[in-house]
Design an enzyme around this catalytic site. Structure first.
Site, PDB file in Angstrom:
ATOM      1  N   SER A  20      -1.617  31.456 -17.251  1.00 17.71           N
ATOM      2  CA  SER A  20      -1.780  31.912 -18.636  1.00 17.71           C
ATOM      3  C   SER A  20      -1.858  30.745 -19.618  1.00 17.71           C
ATOM      4  O   SER A  20      -2.228  30.947 -20.781  1.00 17.71           O
ATOM      5  CB  SER A  20      -0.625  32.845 -19.022  1.00 17.71           C
ATOM      6  OG  SER A  20       0.613  32.171 -18.938  1.00 17.71           O
ATOM      7  N   GLU A  90       8.592  25.390 -15.825  1.00 17.32           N
ATOM      8  CA  GLU A  90       8.947  26.210 -14.655  1.00 17.32           C
ATOM      9  C   GLU A  90      10.421  26.640 -14.674  1.00 17.32           C
ATOM     10  O   GLU A  90      11.159  26.438 -13.708  1.00 17.32           O
ATOM     11  CB  GLU A  90       8.653  25.428 -13.356  1.00 17.32           C
ATOM     12  CG  GLU A  90       7.271  24.826 -13.270  1.00 17.32           C
ATOM     13  CD  GLU A  90       6.180  25.863 -13.034  1.00 17.32           C
ATOM     14  OE1 GLU A  90       6.506  27.067 -12.874  1.00 17.32           O
ATOM     15  OE2 GLU A  90       5.005  25.474 -13.042  1.00 17.32           O
TER      16      GLU A  90
HETATM   17  P1  ADP Z   1       0.444  28.162 -16.365  1.00 13.94           P
HETATM   18  O1  ADP Z   1       1.346  27.014 -16.697  1.00 13.94           O
HETATM   19  O2  ADP Z   1       0.729  29.371 -17.214  1.00 13.94           O
HETATM   20  O3  ADP Z   1       0.415  28.501 -14.897  1.00 13.94           O
HETATM   21  P2  ADP Z   1      -1.651  26.279 -16.924  1.00 13.94           P
HETATM   22  O4  ADP Z   1      -1.361  25.748 -18.310  1.00 13.94           O
HETATM   23  O5  ADP Z   1      -1.223  25.424 -15.774  1.00 13.94           O
HETATM   24  O6  ADP Z   1      -1.043  27.752 -16.775  1.00 13.94           O
HETATM   25  O7  ADP Z   1      -3.211  26.532 -16.739  1.00 13.94           O
HETATM   26  C1  ADP Z   1      -3.971  27.288 -17.644  1.00 13.94           C
HETATM   27  C2  ADP Z   1      -5.439  27.041 -17.322  1.00 13.94           C
HETATM   28  O8  ADP Z   1      -5.744  27.595 -16.033  1.00 13.94           O
HETATM   29  C3  ADP Z   1      -6.434  27.728 -18.245  1.00 13.94           C
HETATM   30  O9  ADP Z   1      -6.677  26.995 -19.431  1.00 13.94           O
HETATM   31  C4  ADP Z   1      -7.679  27.794 -17.382  1.00 13.94           C
HETATM   32  O10 ADP Z   1      -8.385  26.573 -17.448  1.00 13.94           O
HETATM   33  C5  ADP Z   1      -7.131  27.891 -15.958  1.00 13.94           C
HETATM   34  N1  ADP Z   1      -7.217  29.227 -15.335  1.00 13.94           N
HETATM   35  C6  ADP Z   1      -7.403  29.441 -14.010  1.00 13.94           C
HETATM   36  N2  ADP Z   1      -7.355  30.760 -13.707  1.00 13.94           N
HETATM   37  C7  ADP Z   1      -7.128  31.419 -14.865  1.00 13.94           C
HETATM   38  C8  ADP Z   1      -6.960  32.802 -15.224  1.00 13.94           C
HETATM   39  N3  ADP Z   1      -7.005  33.785 -14.287  1.00 13.94           N
HETATM   40  N4  ADP Z   1      -6.719  33.105 -16.508  1.00 13.94           N
HETATM   41  C9  ADP Z   1      -6.671  32.131 -17.447  1.00 13.94           C
HETATM   42  N5  ADP Z   1      -6.829  30.813 -17.178  1.00 13.94           N
HETATM   43  C10 ADP Z   1      -7.047  30.441 -15.909  1.00 13.94           C
END
Ligand code: ADP
Ligand code: ZN
Length: 204
Positions: A20, A90
């Site tokens: 997200s 996390e």
């Molecule tokens: P989180 O920390 O919430 O796991 P991140 O900040 O690591 O998320 O990564 C977000 C990025 O992941 C988005 O900007 C996009 O480039 C990528 N991404 C990959 N899959 C998705 C998805 N299903 N929905 C939104 N973004 C995604």
């Protein structure tokens, strides 16, 4: 986010499913704090070495140097008390100990920014997020994009066989799903293309 002026401490929480943008948002806020010449320390759990042992890394490959800690109490042990802004990625790997640590930091004047999952692979509230949300001055919930239908997604769908609460993994092991497409537990993993082509053929 400057929600309070002066040097009073507070807790900001960024939550949502995997993919997200929680890590991106955490990195963005910490970068701004550094631009404001604040002293920043960033912590990540040592169990999460998916992309790096030393950096927090987003799925979009943004990164920032951090310190690995084995538990929440370790954050206090590694804290330089001159630090003004404390980032934690996390949160779900830290468990309930993180709540007291976050409170202690905020009570002693630190700006604490915590990112983490709000629900687990079964769709249940994921500790310690519920308590952190209740205690925080600022909360931000962000959604991903559902990999089945393209709608906003609040769930983290597990794609691999395991009933353990924590299985460290990224793309291939988990994907984002909306409320309708989420299957609590383990997905059946069929391929469902996004809905648009169907909508086009229905319209003609
Ligand atoms: P989180 O920390 O919430 O796991 P991140 O900040 O690591 O998320 O990564 C977000 C990025 O992941 C988005 O900007 C996009 O480039 C990528 N991404 C990959 N899959 C998705 C998805 N299903 N929905 C939104 N973004 C995604
Ligand atoms: Zn969906």
């Amino acid at each position: 986010m400057d929600i309070v002026s002066g040097n009073v401490g507070w807790i900001e929480v960024v939550c949502g499913p995997m993919f997200s943008g929680k890590s991106e948002e955490l990195i963005r806020r910490l970068r701004r704090a550094k631009i404001a010449r604040k002293r920043v320390q960033v912590f990540k759990p040592s169990i999460d070495n998916r992309y790096s042992d030393s950096d927090i890394v987003s799925h979009s490959a943004q990164r920032m140097g951090s310190e690995s800690v084995s538990g929440a109490k370790d954050i206090l042990a590694k804290l330089d008390w001159r630090t003004q802004v404390v980032g934690v990625d996390e949160s779900n790997f830290f468990g309930p100990d993180l709540v007291d640590v976050a409170q202690q930091l905020a009570d002693t004047g630190k700006q604490v920014i915590i990112a983490g999952l709000d629900t687990d692979y079964m769709g249940r509230a994921f500790q310690p997020m519920p308590e952190l949300l209740a205690l925080a001055e600022s909360i931000t919930k962000i959604l991903a994009i559902c990999m089945r239908c393209g709608n906003p997604a609040k769930h983290t769908q597990r794609l691999v066989e395991s009933e353990d609460l924590i299985v460290v993994g990224a793309a291939g092991m988990y994907e984002a799903r909306c409320r309708r497409c989420f299957e609590p537990g383990i997905s059946k993993q069929e391929y469902f293309p996004f809905a648009q082509p169907k909508a086009v053929s229905e319209a003609t």
